[in-house]
Motif scaffolding. Structure first.
Motif, PDB file in Angstrom:
ATOM      1  N   TRP A 162       2.370  16.235  -5.919  1.00  0.00           N
ATOM      2  CA  TRP A 162       1.886  14.911  -4.941  1.00  0.00           C
ATOM      3  C   TRP A 162       3.002  13.850  -5.268  1.00  0.00           C
ATOM      4  CZ3 TRP A 162      -1.852  14.759  -1.664  1.00  0.00           C
ATOM      5  CH2 TRP A 162      -2.914  15.432  -1.681  1.00  0.00           C
ATOM      6  N   GLY A 173       7.138   5.783   4.786  1.00  0.00           N
ATOM      7  CA  GLY A 173       6.951   7.114   4.660  1.00  0.00           C
ATOM      8  C   GLY A 173       7.776   8.110   3.868  1.00  0.00           C
ATOM      9  N   ARG A 181       1.435  12.260  -0.553  1.00  0.00           N
ATOM     10  CA  ARG A 181       1.813  13.416   0.213  1.00  0.00           C
ATOM     11  C   ARG A 181       2.132  14.521  -0.644  1.00  0.00           C
ATOM     12  NH1 ARG A 181       5.337  12.770   5.248  1.00  0.00           N
ATOM     13  NH2 ARG A 181       3.422  11.719   5.692  1.00  0.00           N
ATOM     14  N   ARG A 218       5.865   2.313   2.442  1.00  0.00           N
ATOM     15  CA  ARG A 218       5.230   1.762   3.730  1.00  0.00           C
ATOM     16  C   ARG A 218       6.193   2.749   5.067  1.00  0.00           C
ATOM     17  NH1 ARG A 218       5.138  -3.811   1.728  1.00  0.00           N
ATOM     18  NH2 ARG A 218       3.072  -3.779   1.061  1.00  0.00           N
ATOM     19  N   SER A 247       2.233  19.219   4.042  1.00  0.00           N
ATOM     20  CA  SER A 247       0.943  18.780   3.710  1.00  0.00           C
ATOM     21  C   SER A 247       0.170  20.163   3.260  1.00  0.00           C
ATOM     22  CB  SER A 247      -0.074  18.191   4.919  1.00  0.00           C
ATOM     23  OG  SER A 247       0.510  17.041   5.438  1.00  0.00           O
ATOM     24  N   VAL A 283       4.362   9.772  -4.107  1.00  0.00           N
ATOM     25  CA  VAL A 283       3.995   8.614  -3.671  1.00  0.00           C
ATOM     26  C   VAL A 283       4.933   8.048  -2.336  1.00  0.00           C
ATOM     27  CG1 VAL A 283       3.400   6.299  -4.198  1.00  0.00           C
ATOM     28  CG2 VAL A 283       3.133   7.882  -5.723  1.00  0.00           C
ATOM     29  N   MET A 311       0.690  -1.066   0.043  1.00  0.00           N
ATOM     30  CA  MET A 311      -0.033   0.106  -0.025  1.00  0.00           C
ATOM     31  C   MET A 311       0.806   1.252  -0.033  1.00  0.00           C
ATOM     32  SD  MET A 311      -2.730   1.519   2.876  1.00  0.00           S
ATOM     33  CE  MET A 311      -3.992   0.513   2.248  1.00  0.00           C
ATOM     34  N   TYR A 312       0.392   2.160  -0.938  1.00  0.00           N
ATOM     35  CA  TYR A 312       1.226   3.549  -0.721  1.00  0.00           C
ATOM     36  C   TYR A 312       0.416   4.662  -0.335  1.00  0.00           C
ATOM     37  CZ  TYR A 312       4.597   0.877  -3.703  1.00  0.00           C
ATOM     38  OH  TYR A 312       5.268   0.103  -4.268  1.00  0.00           O
ATOM     39  N   ASN A 313       0.808   5.629  -0.040  1.00  0.00           N
ATOM     40  CA  ASN A 313       0.311   6.795   0.537  1.00  0.00           C
ATOM     41  C   ASN A 313       0.615   7.948  -0.434  1.00  0.00           C
ATOM     42  OD1 ASN A 313      -1.353   5.890   2.799  1.00  0.00           O
ATOM     43  ND2 ASN A 313       0.577   5.765   3.841  1.00  0.00           N
ATOM     44  N   SER A 371       9.376   9.201   0.247  1.00  0.00           N
ATOM     45  CA  SER A 371       8.769   8.984  -1.207  1.00  0.00           C
ATOM     46  C   SER A 371       9.502   8.202  -2.154  1.00  0.00           C
ATOM     47  CB  SER A 371       8.924  10.625  -1.650  1.00  0.00           C
ATOM     48  OG  SER A 371      10.292  11.220  -1.713  1.00  0.00           O
TER      49      SER A 371
END
Length: 77
Positions: free
Chosen positions: A19, A26, A5, A24, A37, A21, A1-3, A28
């Motif tokens: 943006w 944190g 920011r 896990r 943010s 990616v 899973m990616y987030n 990039s």
């Protein structure tokens, strides 16, 4: 899973967001620090091309050996 920011940046059209990616841990995927943010809507948004290239390669590798309809997101019974 990616987030995801966002990083604030100035563009020729005013303030914007870039943006990234995050993995896990944190970090990039492009290796750039992306810690700012967004606060409210910005005029222009874009995605980091280096991060998105890495995501595309990961997704593409997950389709290795899969039938062609799987690449289009179709399901077969």
């Amino acid at each position: 899973m990616y987030n995801m920011r966002a990083e604030r940046r100035e563009t020729e059209n005013g303030p914007g967001l870039l943006w990234h990616v995050l993995d896990r841990d944190g970090r990039s995927l492009c290796g750039q620090k992306a810690t700012v943010s967004p606060e409210g809507a910005m005029e222009r948004e874009d995605y980091c091309h280096l991060c998105m290239k890495d995501v595309a390669a990961t997704v593409g590798a997950s389709f290795a050996g899969a039938p062609p309809y799987a690449h289009r997101g179709e399901r077969r019974a």
